[in-house]
Design a protein around this motif. Structure first.
Motif, PDB file in Angstrom:
ATOM      1  N   ASP A 130      -3.658  -0.930  -1.441  1.00  0.00           N
ATOM      2  CA  ASP A 130      -2.421  -0.152  -1.347  1.00  0.00           C
ATOM      3  C   ASP A 130      -1.230  -1.034  -1.004  1.00  0.00           C
ATOM      4  O   ASP A 130      -0.124  -0.821  -1.513  1.00  0.00           O
ATOM      5  N   ASP A 131      -1.422  -2.042  -0.166  1.00  0.00           N
ATOM      6  CA  ASP A 131      -0.344  -2.963   0.173  1.00  0.00           C
ATOM      7  C   ASP A 131       0.040  -3.840  -1.008  1.00  0.00           C
ATOM      8  O   ASP A 131       1.220  -4.124  -1.238  1.00  0.00           O
ATOM      9  N   ILE A 132      -0.933  -4.275  -1.771  1.00  0.00           N
ATOM     10  CA  ILE A 132      -0.673  -5.171  -2.894  1.00  0.00           C
ATOM     11  C   ILE A 132      -0.036  -4.423  -4.061  1.00  0.00           C
ATOM     12  O   ILE A 132       0.759  -4.986  -4.805  1.00  0.00           O
ATOM     13  N   MET A 133      -0.356  -3.154  -4.218  1.00  0.00           N
ATOM     14  CA  MET A 133       0.217  -2.374  -5.315  1.00  0.00           C
ATOM     15  C   MET A 133       1.739  -2.244  -5.210  1.00  0.00           C
ATOM     16  O   MET A 133       2.409  -1.990  -6.206  1.00  0.00           O
ATOM     17  N   LYS A 134       2.295  -2.437  -4.036  1.00  0.00           N
ATOM     18  CA  LYS A 134       3.752  -2.387  -3.872  1.00  0.00           C
ATOM     19  C   LYS A 134       4.439  -3.495  -4.676  1.00  0.00           C
ATOM     20  O   LYS A 134       5.584  -3.355  -5.072  1.00  0.00           O
ATOM     21  N   TYR A 135       3.715  -4.589  -4.883  1.00  0.00           N
ATOM     22  CA  TYR A 135       4.290  -5.757  -5.533  1.00  0.00           C
ATOM     23  C   TYR A 135       3.851  -5.877  -7.000  1.00  0.00           C
ATOM     24  O   TYR A 135       3.965  -6.940  -7.585  1.00  0.00           O
ATOM     25  N   LYS A 136       3.374  -4.802  -7.553  1.00  0.00           N
ATOM     26  CA  LYS A 136       2.892  -4.809  -8.922  1.00  0.00           C
ATOM     27  C   LYS A 136       4.040  -5.121  -9.879  1.00  0.00           C
ATOM     28  O   LYS A 136       5.117  -4.536  -9.788  1.00  0.00           O
ATOM     29  N   VAL A 137       3.796  -6.040 -10.778  1.00  0.00           N
ATOM     30  CA  VAL A 137       4.807  -6.440 -11.747  1.00  0.00           C
ATOM     31  C   VAL A 137       4.383  -5.921 -13.121  1.00  0.00           C
ATOM     32  O   VAL A 137       3.257  -6.095 -13.545  1.00  0.00           O
ATOM     33  N   TYR A 138       5.308  -5.313 -13.806  1.00  0.00           N
ATOM     34  CA  TYR A 138       5.009  -4.777 -15.147  1.00  0.00           C
ATOM     35  C   TYR A 138       5.446  -5.717 -16.217  1.00  0.00           C
ATOM     36  O   TYR A 138       6.346  -6.409 -16.214  1.00  0.00           O
TER      37      TYR A 138
END
Length: 65
Positions: A57-65
């Motif tokens: 959940d913490d890493i998903m904040k930094y998801k790059v598209y």
């Protein structure tokens, strides 16, 4: 990060037991008793469940598209 499907050491399937373990421990049960009830007897599998930290959940904040 993601719940391990198998124990890293012996390869036993433990992923299906993680959320049950987590829920029961959060309700105040003793982790040792919960692991015994779930049939997790090997110390390597116990270590894998006890030491897992969910960071997805913490890493998903930094998801790059």
């Amino acid at each position: 990060m993601i719940v391990p499907v198998r124990c890293f050491t012996c390869g036993k399937v433990i992923g299906d037991k993680y959320y049950i373990f987590k829920e029961r421990v959060e309700q105040g049960e003793d982790p040792e008793k919960v692991l015994d009830d779930l049939g997790i007897e090997r110390y390597c599998c116990r270590r894998t469940l006890l030491s897992h930290v969910e960071l997805i959940d913490d890493i998903m904040k930094y998801k790059v598209y």
